[in-house]
Design a protein around this motif. Structure first.
Motif, PDB file in Angstrom:
ATOM      1  N   PRO A 107       0.843  -1.205   0.000  1.00 27.57           N
ATOM      2  CA  PRO A 107       0.000   0.000   0.000  1.00 27.57           C
ATOM      3  C   PRO A 107       0.884   1.264   0.000  1.00 27.57           C
ATOM      4  N   TYR A 108       0.465   2.248  -0.793  1.00 31.81           N
ATOM      5  CA  TYR A 108       1.211   3.506  -0.849  1.00 31.81           C
ATOM      6  C   TYR A 108       1.059   4.258   0.462  1.00 31.81           C
ATOM      7  N   ASP A 109       2.185   4.638   1.041  1.00 28.85           N
ATOM      8  CA  ASP A 109       2.160   5.386   2.288  1.00 28.85           C
ATOM      9  C   ASP A 109       2.731   6.780   2.021  1.00 28.85           C
ATOM     10  N   PRO A 110       1.832   7.773   1.873  1.00 31.56           N
ATOM     11  CA  PRO A 110       2.319   9.112   1.490  1.00 31.56           C
ATOM     12  C   PRO A 110       3.287   9.709   2.513  1.00 31.56           C
ATOM     13  N   SER A 111       3.192   9.268   3.781  1.00 30.51           N
ATOM     14  CA  SER A 111       4.088   9.846   4.796  1.00 30.51           C
ATOM     15  C   SER A 111       5.514   9.317   4.630  1.00 30.51           C
ATOM     16  N   ASP A 112       5.641   8.263   3.813  1.00 29.74           N
ATOM     17  CA  ASP A 112       6.951   7.656   3.600  1.00 29.74           C
ATOM     18  C   ASP A 112       7.440   7.930   2.168  1.00 29.74           C
ATOM     19  N   ASP A 113       6.899   8.968   1.557  1.00 35.71           N
ATOM     20  CA  ASP A 113       7.242   9.287   0.170  1.00 35.71           C
ATOM     21  C   ASP A 113       8.367  10.321   0.157  1.00 35.71           C
ATOM     22  N   ASN A 114       9.576   9.860  -0.161  1.00 37.64           N
ATOM     23  CA  ASN A 114      10.727  10.766  -0.152  1.00 37.64           C
ATOM     24  C   ASN A 114      11.135  11.185  -1.567  1.00 37.64           C
ATOM     25  N   ILE A 115      10.122  11.418  -2.411  1.00 35.50           N
ATOM     26  CA  ILE A 115      10.406  11.737  -3.808  1.00 35.50           C
ATOM     27  C   ILE A 115      11.230  13.034  -3.944  1.00 35.50           C
ATOM     28  N   ALA A 116      11.028  13.978  -3.028  1.00 31.42           N
ATOM     29  CA  ALA A 116      11.775  15.240  -3.113  1.00 31.42           C
ATOM     30  C   ALA A 116      13.276  14.974  -2.960  1.00 31.42           C
ATOM     31  N   GLU A 117      13.588  14.105  -2.023  1.00 31.48           N
ATOM     32  CA  GLU A 117      14.973  13.726  -1.772  1.00 31.48           C
ATOM     33  C   GLU A 117      15.584  13.052  -3.016  1.00 31.48           C
ATOM     34  N   TRP A 118      14.832  12.118  -3.599  1.00 34.08           N
ATOM     35  CA  TRP A 118      15.298  11.390  -4.776  1.00 34.08           C
ATOM     36  C   TRP A 118      15.533  12.361  -5.928  1.00 34.08           C
ATOM     37  N   SER A 119      14.561  13.259  -6.073  1.00 31.52           N
ATOM     38  CA  SER A 119      14.617  14.225  -7.148  1.00 31.52           C
ATOM     39  C   SER A 119      15.849  15.122  -7.004  1.00 31.52           C
ATOM     40  N   ALA A 120      16.074  15.608  -5.791  1.00 26.06           N
ATOM     41  CA  ALA A 120      17.224  16.489  -5.542  1.00 26.06           C
ATOM     42  C   ALA A 120      18.527  15.737  -5.799  1.00 26.06           C
ATOM     43  N   ASP A 121      18.570  14.485  -5.363  1.00 23.66           N
ATOM     44  CA  ASP A 121      19.784  13.680  -5.514  1.00 23.66           C
ATOM     45  C   ASP A 121      20.103  13.426  -6.988  1.00 23.66           C
ATOM     46  N   THR A 122      19.086  13.032  -7.757  1.00 25.58           N
ATOM     47  CA  THR A 122      19.353  12.721  -9.173  1.00 25.58           C
ATOM     48  C   THR A 122      19.679  13.993  -9.959  1.00 25.58           C
ATOM     49  N   GLN A 123      19.044  15.124  -9.562  1.00 21.76           N
ATOM     50  CA  GLN A 123      19.375  16.398 -10.223  1.00 21.76           C
ATOM     51  C   GLN A 123      20.826  16.759  -9.936  1.00 21.76           C
ATOM     52  N   ALA A 124      21.209  16.636  -8.651  1.00 19.15           N
ATOM     53  CA  ALA A 124      22.567  17.021  -8.244  1.00 19.15           C
ATOM     54  C   ALA A 124      23.606  16.154  -8.955  1.00 19.15           C
ATOM     55  N   ARG A 125      23.273  14.869  -9.145  1.00 18.07           N
ATOM     56  CA  ARG A 125      24.227  13.976  -9.810  1.00 18.07           C
ATOM     57  C   ARG A 125      24.209  14.132 -11.319  1.00 18.07           C
ATOM     58  N   GLY A 126      23.234  14.865 -11.815  1.00 18.78           N
ATOM     59  CA  GLY A 126      23.159  15.089 -13.255  1.00 18.78           C
ATOM     60  C   GLY A 126      22.733  13.864 -14.038  1.00 18.78           C
ATOM     61  N   VAL A 127      22.030  12.920 -13.398  1.00 20.22           N
ATOM     62  CA  VAL A 127      21.631  11.690 -14.090  1.00 20.22           C
ATOM     63  C   VAL A 127      20.190  11.751 -14.593  1.00 20.22           C
ATOM     64  N   SER A 128      19.443  12.750 -14.127  1.00 18.22           N
ATOM     65  CA  SER A 128      18.023  12.788 -14.446  1.00 18.22           C
ATOM     66  C   SER A 128      17.778  13.617 -15.700  1.00 18.22           C
ATOM     67  N   GLU A 129      17.084  13.036 -16.689  1.00 21.44           N
ATOM     68  CA  GLU A 129      16.735  13.801 -17.884  1.00 21.44           C
ATOM     69  C   GLU A 129      15.325  14.374 -17.764  1.00 21.44           C
ATOM     70  N   TYR A 130      14.371  13.529 -17.407  1.00 17.98           N
ATOM     71  CA  TYR A 130      12.991  13.977 -17.296  1.00 17.98           C
ATOM     72  C   TYR A 130      12.158  12.849 -16.709  1.00 17.98           C
TER      73      TYR A 130
END
Lengths: 266, 426
Positions: free
Chosen positions: A15-38
Motif C-alpha cells: 500500500p502507498y504510504d504518502p508519509s513515507d514518500d521521499n520523492i523530493a529527496e530522490w529528485s534532488a539527488d538525481t538532479q545534483a548527480r546530473g543523471v536525471s533527464e525527465y
C-alpha cells in the motif's frame, strides 16, 4: 547509457504510504548527480486510452490493453554509467518500496550523433499550452502483419506539428531488469513480470490539444496497425508538496476516469 | 565428461601440464581479456585457442617454464589478431596491450584488499558479472560454468540435461544482455556487495547441488559438477576470503566427503546411517572442519549453520554416536522453510525418539507445504519403521517410491519397502 525507469505495481505491491514518500529527496539527488533527464507521474489506469488500427478502422478503448494486470504509474529517463548505477538510482525511488521499478535500456543507434539524448537539453518541464501524454508503443502478437512500416515519416510529421516532444525505441523486455525494495533489501531480478502478450517497444512523449488529437496522432503511427498504442496523461505534482495532504486531496480522483469517454472513432 | 582442453594422445607429462594450466589459468586469461576488450566471445575463443596451441606445440617444443605466461601471451595475441581483422584501430589495440602491462600482477594476498579496490582480481569481476541478478538464474549458472569454469557449451548442456542449441542460446542471450543493458564488469560497490555476494554463492551452491544429487534421470550423482562447484568456490574464497564463501566451501566439502560412501557398487543409494564411514574422504573432512574452525566468530549465515550440521555428522563414528541434540539446536538457527522443517523433524526423531519425529512430520504434512516431495513420506516411512509401525512404514515407502525423481532413489525406497514387507510377514 540511457535508461527508462517505469514504475509498475510489480509482483508484490505494497500500500502507498504518502508519509513515507521521499520523492523530493530522490529528485534532488538525481538532479545534483546530473543523471536525471525527465520524469512524470502518470494518471491511474482508468485514464489510459488504448488505440489500434485494424482493417483501416481506428479502435479506441478506455483503459490499458486488456491483458495488462499492472499499470505504468510513472516514469523517469536517466543517463548513467551502467546498469548497477541505474539499479542504485531506481532502488532509491519511493516507487521501488511501494511497487516496482522496471529498468529498460533505450536502443543505442550506431549512427547517433555524439551527445544525443532521448530528452533534448533544455526541455521545458511545463507544458506550453497543451496537454501532455505518454504514449507507449506496444508490440501486439495479434496485430496486423507487415504493419510496422518506416516510422520516420510519422516522426517528421509529428515533430513538425510540435506534438511529439521526444521519443525513442527501447531494448526488448529480455534486456529489462526489475528492482524492488522490501524490508530494506534491494531485490533485483531479470525481466518484467507481466504475463501480457503485448510488450512495450518504445515511448513517445506528446503535447497535444486534447485526447482527440492524441488519438489521431497515435492512430497515424505505423505501429498502431502492427501493435497498439497506450496514451496516458501526465499527472503533474510538486515533489516538495506535503504528500499526506496531496494524497488526501487526490483521493476522490482515484478509481474513476477523468479523461473524456471515447467510443469507436473512424 | 571431461573438462578443458582435449589431451588425448599426449604424453602423461604434457597432458598433466595442460590440465593443470587449464585449472589454474583459464579464468584468469578470460577475465583479463574481457576487461581489456569488453568482448566475451573474443576472450573465450582466444583462451580456447591458446590451449589448442599448447596441445600442438608443447609436445614438440616442451612445456614452457611458465605455462601461465605462455598461455596468456598466446591468448592475448589471438584476441588482438581477431580484433584487428575485425577492423579495430591499431591505436586502440596498443592501448589495451600497454594498459595490461602497466597494470602488472595483482597483489598476492587478497585479504589486504579493500572492498571497491580498482585492482580487484579480474576473476572476481568475472564471477560477479556472471552471477548478476539482472540475468535469469539459469543463465547465471550456465555463464558461470562456461566462462569462469571453462566448460564447453555442450558440456554445460549435458550437465543440465538440456539440448546444446538451448544452452547455446541461453549463453548467447546472457552475453547480449550484459552488453545491451550495460551490466558493468566490476566488483559491486561496498553497499551492494553483501546482497550480490549472496547471489554468487546461490549460483555456486545450485551447481553443487545439481552435481551432488541429480534432480532427474538415471544417475544419482554427477560428480563433475559438484567438483566444479567446489573448485569455483575455492577460487572465490581465495579471491574474497569472507566468512560466507568460506562457510559455503566448508559445507560443500563436508557433504562431498561422503560421495563415495553414498552409493553402493550397484549405483544404489546408501543412507547416512548405513554408510561405511571409512570410505568418507578424510582430506575433505579435515579441510572442511579446518575452514569452519578458522572462521569461528563470523556471522551465523545459513551456510555456516548447515556446514556445522555436516561437521557433527563428519565427527561422529557412527549414526548412533551422532550428537543429534546439537544438530537439532543448529536446525533451530536456520530460517524457516519446509525442507529445513523436514530435516529438523528427522533430527527430532533421532534425538527424542521416532514418535516425537513423526508428530513433527505430521504437522508438516498438515501444512501441505511439501506436497508431492518424495522425501517427506520417505522420512515418515523411516521413523514409522523405527517406531515399529511396519504397516504405516510400508504405505509411506510406497508413496515415496511413487514420487521419487531419480531411479536410484526409487530403487532404494522399493528395497526398503521389500525389507519391511518381508520383516512384517516373518
Amino acid at each position: 547509457m540511457e535508461y527508462l525507469l517505469m514504475y509498475t505495481a510489480g509482483k508484490d505491491p505494497q500500500p502507498y504510504d504518502p508519509s513515507d514518500d521521499n520523492i523530493a529527496e530522490w529528485s534532488a539527488d538525481t538532479q545534483a548527480r546530473g543523471v536525471s533527464e525527465y520524469g512524470e507521474r502518470l494518471r491511474p489506469g482508468e485514464d489510459a486510452t488504448t488505440v489500434k488500427v485494424r482493417n483501416g478502422q481506428v479502435l479506441v478503448t478506455e483503459g490499458p490493453f486488456t491483458e495488462a494486470k499492472e499499470w505504468v504509474g510513472g516514469f523517469d529517463i536517466i543517463e548513467c554509467d551502467n546498469l548497477d548505477e541505474a539499479i542504485e538510482i531506481a532502488s532509491k525511488h519511493p516507487a521501488a518500496r511501494f511497487s516496482s521499478a522496471e529498468v529498460r535500456p533505450f536502443m543505442v543507434w550506431p549512427d547517433a550523433e555524439p551527445g544525443h539524448r532521448v530528452v533534448p537539453h533544455g526541455f521545458p518541464e511545463q507544458p506550453t499550452g497543451g496537454k501532455r501524454y505518454l504514449m507507449l508503443v506496444c508490440v501486439d502478437p495479434n496485430g496486423e502483419e507487415g504493419g510496422s512500416d518506416d516510422v520516420e515519416p510519422w516522426v517528421q510529421e509529428m515533430d513538425g506539428r510540435g506534438v511529439r516532444l521526444f521519443g525513442e525505441v527501447l531494448r526488448p523486455p529480455e534486456d529489462a531488469t526489475q528492482v524492488m525494495v522490501r524490508g530494506g533489501s534491494v531485490i533485483v531480478s531479470d525481466g518484467p513480470f507481466t504475463e501480457a502478450k503485448e510488450w512495450i517497444a518504445g515511448i513517445d512523449f506528446l503535447e497535444v490539444r486534447d485526447l482527440e488529437e492524441a488519438v489521431e496522432v497515435a492512430a497515424a503511427h505505423p505501429m498502431a496497425r502492427a501493435g497498439l498504442m497506450v496514451l496516458t496523461p501526465a499527472w503533474p505534482f510538486d515533489v516538495e508538496d506535503d504528500h499526506v495532504e496531496r494524497a488526501r486531496r487526490e483521493a476522490p480522483e482515484l478509481g474513476r476516469r477523468s479523461e473524456p469517454a471515447l467510443g469507436v472513432a473512424s | 565428461m571431461e573438462r578443458g582442453a582435449p589431451t588425448v594422445g599426449l604424453s602423461p607429462a604434457v597432458s598433466a601440464a595442460v590440465r593443470s594450466a587449464f585449472e589454474s589459468d583459464w579464468a584468469r586469461i578470460v577475465a583479463t581479456i574481457i576487461r581489456l576488450t569488453g568482448d566475451w566471445d573474443v576472450a573465450e575463443d582466444a583462451a580456447a585457442g591458446a590451449f589448442e596451441r599448447a596441445v600442438i606445440t608443447w609436445p614438440r617444443d616442451g612445456v614452457p617454464r611458465n605455462p601461465a605466461a605462455w598461455l596468456t601471451t598466446s591468448a592475448r595475441n589471438l584476441a588482438m589478431d581477431r580484433l584487428r581483422r575485425r577492423g579495430v584501430e591499431a591505436g586502440k589495440l596498443k592501448e589495451w596491450t600497454t594498459m595490461d602491462d602497466a597494470r602488472g600482477q595483482t597483489p598476492d594476498d587478497p585479504a589486504e584488499r579493500a572492498v571497491g579496490d580498482p585492482d580487484w582480481d579480474d576473476r572476481l569481476r568475472l564471477i560477479f558479472t556472471c552471477a548478476h541478478p539482472a540475468l535469469p538464474l539459469e543463465a547465471r549458472v550456465a555463464l558461470t560454468l562456461r566462462t569462469v569454469g571453462g566448460l564447453s557449451t555442450p558440456e554445460v548442456a549435458k550437465a543440465f540435461l538440456v539440448s546444446e542449441p538451448t544452452m547455446a542460446q541461453r549463453i548467447v542471450r546472457a552475453k547480449a544482455k550484459i552488453t545491451n543493458a550495460a551490466i558493468p564488469y566490476q566488483v559491486p560497490s561496498p553497499a551492494a556487495l553483501p546482497e550480490r555476494l549472496d547471489g554468487v554463492l546461490a549460483v555456486l551452491y545450485l551447481v553443487y547441488n545439481e552435481g551432488y544429487k541429480a534432480t532427474s534421470g538415471e544417475s544419482l550423482q554427477r560428480l563433475d559438477l559438484a567438483a566444479e562447484a567446489i573448485r569455483l568456490t575455492r577460487l572465490l574464497v581465495h579471491l574474497l576470503p569472507d566468512p560466507e564463501p568460506t562457510a559455503l566451501l566448508a559445507l560443500m566439502l563436508l557433504q562431498h566427503a561422503r560421495t563415495e560412501a553414498r552409493v553402493d557398487d550397484a549405483g544404489d543409494l546408501v543412507p547416512l546411517e548405513d554408510q561405511d564411514r571409512d570410505r568418507w574422504n578424510a582430506v575433505e573432512i579435515a579441510e572442511g572442519l579446518a575452514l569452519l574452525e578458522a572462521s569461528t566468530g563470523g556471522p551465523r549465515s545459513a551456510y555456516r549453520v548447515q556446514a556445522e550440521i555436516q561437521a557433527v555428522h563428519a565427527r561422529a563414528r557412527s549414526a548412533s554416536e551422532t550428537e543429534w541434540p546439537v544438530i537439532l539446536a543448529r536446525y533451530d538457527e536456520l530460517p524457516d522453510s519446509p525442507v529445513i522443517e523436514l530435516n529438523r523433524a528427522i533430527a527430532v526423531g533421532m534425538a527424542e525418539g521416532p514418535r516425537a519425529g513423526l508428530a513433527a512430520l505430521s504437522r508438516l504434512t498438515r501444512s501441505g507445504r511439501l506436497e508431492g516431495y518424495h522425501l517427506l513420506p520417505a522420512a515418515q516411512a523411516d521413523l514409522s519403521r523405527r517406531a515399529g509401525r511396519y504397516a504405516d512404514a510400508a504405505a509411506y515407502y510406497r508413496a515415496a517410491a511413487g514420487l521419487a525423481p531419480t531411479e536410484p532413489e526409487r530403487r532404494y525406497l522399493e528395497r526398503r519397502l521389500a525389507a519391511i514387507t518381508l520383516g512384517g510377514s516373518a
